[in-house]
Motif scaffolding. Structure first.
Motif, PDB file in Angstrom:
ATOM      1  N   LEU A 173      22.451  79.945 -48.033  1.00 48.41           N
ATOM      2  CA  LEU A 173      22.341  79.637 -46.617  1.00 48.41           C
ATOM      3  C   LEU A 173      23.253  80.529 -45.788  1.00 48.41           C
ATOM      4  O   LEU A 173      22.900  80.930 -44.667  1.00 48.41           O
ATOM      5  N   LEU A 179      15.651  71.456 -45.122  1.00 44.83           N
ATOM      6  CA  LEU A 179      16.863  71.287 -45.925  1.00 44.83           C
ATOM      7  C   LEU A 179      17.531  69.951 -45.618  1.00 44.83           C
ATOM      8  O   LEU A 179      17.334  69.375 -44.544  1.00 44.83           O
ATOM      9  N   LEU A 192      15.348  75.098 -40.383  1.00 42.82           N
ATOM     10  CA  LEU A 192      16.244  74.715 -41.475  1.00 42.82           C
ATOM     11  C   LEU A 192      16.403  73.200 -41.556  1.00 42.82           C
ATOM     12  O   LEU A 192      16.421  72.620 -42.646  1.00 42.82           O
ATOM     13  N   VAL A 227      18.111  78.757 -50.189  1.00 46.95           N
ATOM     14  CA  VAL A 227      17.116  78.693 -49.126  1.00 46.95           C
ATOM     15  C   VAL A 227      15.972  79.655 -49.432  1.00 46.95           C
ATOM     16  O   VAL A 227      16.201  80.811 -49.823  1.00 46.95           O
TER      17      VAL A 227
END
Length: 347
Positions: A279, A326, A322, A306
């Motif tokens: 990330l 995530l 994101l 990622v």
């Protein structure tokens, strides 16, 4: 200084005058951003580039003479008289220079004589700095004809001599298209990594404070990569060919990864793609293309893996992407800064 030819019929005297101005200015100091842009545009014209390259040819010839025994003799009293005859021979070997160009270039040659031959000793080359702004891509031409494309908020320094060509990637990302010159290898140094080539096309990503590894990816040709600690390592260097990538720190190198050679440095087309990347790398790249910074709130998130893709003009919407994919929460602060926290954080 103008940036191109304004008439179909090239004005040779004007072109050579502009070439001398650029040559002397670049010899005195580094160009600022506006000057560098004007110079790059000016060099795109074939007549301009040819005139400038003739000056470089003269400069190299004078430097070679100055570095040898002949240069030492010329610095002695009376030595300059004999050198005038050498100048006449040099004019005759330039090729394509008519009476007008001979007179024009004579002025530059005599200036070079004063600077190179009458100085106590040859001076060390001066590093040339090139910088790109936030969200800007910039392509520069180095003195050997090599091209470097800088990503957003990136910087390099170039320092060439008669034996090698040295470039330091100070920050950000750069794609290199190196002119072949077997007599002068091309080196790129970046945060603990040294890359050596003769002529090829490759990408170097300098990393960031949160993710300091340097990433080297080859599009064409052969590249040798070493870490600063390679002198004591069992494997001193790694050789990469087209479609291969390696990450380097000051202490070690990763194993070689295979990538799609046709997609190396796709950021030049404004496209960023990541597969199982940390990330911290994704965030560092996005920050070079957006005004308000993204900050990772805790160290435990820095190496969160990622897989994502976005365009440069979507950098502002990356944080929302994101958050959707995530286990993180995104918070926007009053000053515009965005902070990423683990998904378990309470509101």
């Amino acid at each position: 200084m103008t940036t191109g030819n304004s008439h179909p019929q090239t004005d040779i005297r004007r072109v050579e005058a502009e070439a001398r101005e650029w040559f002397m200015l670049r010899g005195e100091r580094s160009l600022d951003a506006d000057e560098q842009s004007a110079y790059d545009t000016w060099m795109q014209q074939v007549h301009n580039r040819s005139a400038y390259q003739r000056l470089e040819q003269i400069d190299r010839s004078l430097a070679a003479l100055a570095a040898g025994e002949e240069g030492a003799r010329l610095r002695q009293r009376g030595g300059l008289d004999g050198f005038i005859e050498k100048l006449r021979g040099l004019f005759g070997n330039l090729g394509g220079a008519g009476p007008a160009t001979g007179v024009a270039f004579a002025c530059t040659l005599m200036l070079a004589v004063g600077l190179v031959y009458l100085a106590p000793a040859p001076q060390a080359p001066v590093a040339q700095a090139y910088v790109s702004e936030l969200a800007q891509q910039r392509t520069v031409t180095l003195e050997d004809g090599s091209f470097v494309t800088l990503g957003g908020d990136s910087a390099i320094e170039a320092e060439f001599n008669g034996e090698r060509r040295n470039v330091r990637l100070l920050r950000g990302q750069a794609f290199f298209e190196v002119t072949k010159d077997p007599a002068r290898p091309f080196f790129v140094n970046a945060a603990g990594a040294e890359i050596r080539v003769v002529g090829t096309r490759f990408d170097v990503h300098a990393g960031s404070p949160l993710n300091p590894s340097v990433k080297v990816t080859v599009e064409e040709g052969i590249v040798d990569v070493a870490s600063e600690a390679s002198a004591t390592a069992a494997t001193p260097k790694v050789r990469l060919v087209a479609g291969q990538q390696v990450r380097v720190t000051e202490q070690q190198m990763s194993r070689v990864h295979t990538v799609d050679a046709s997609r190396v440095a796709s950021w030049r087309q404004g496209k960023f793609s990541y597969r199982d990347a940390p990330l911290s790398e994704v965030v560092a790249d996005a920050n070079r293309y957006r005004k308000n910074r993204i900050v990772i709130g805790t160290r435990e998130l820095e190496n969160l893996r990622v897989t994502t893709a976005f365009n440069a003009d979507q950098a502002d919407t990356l944080v929302a992407m994101l958050e959707q994919s995530l286990p993180v929460r995104v918070f926007k602060e009053p000053d515009g800064r965005v902070v990423i926290w683990p998904g378990t954080v309470e509101d």
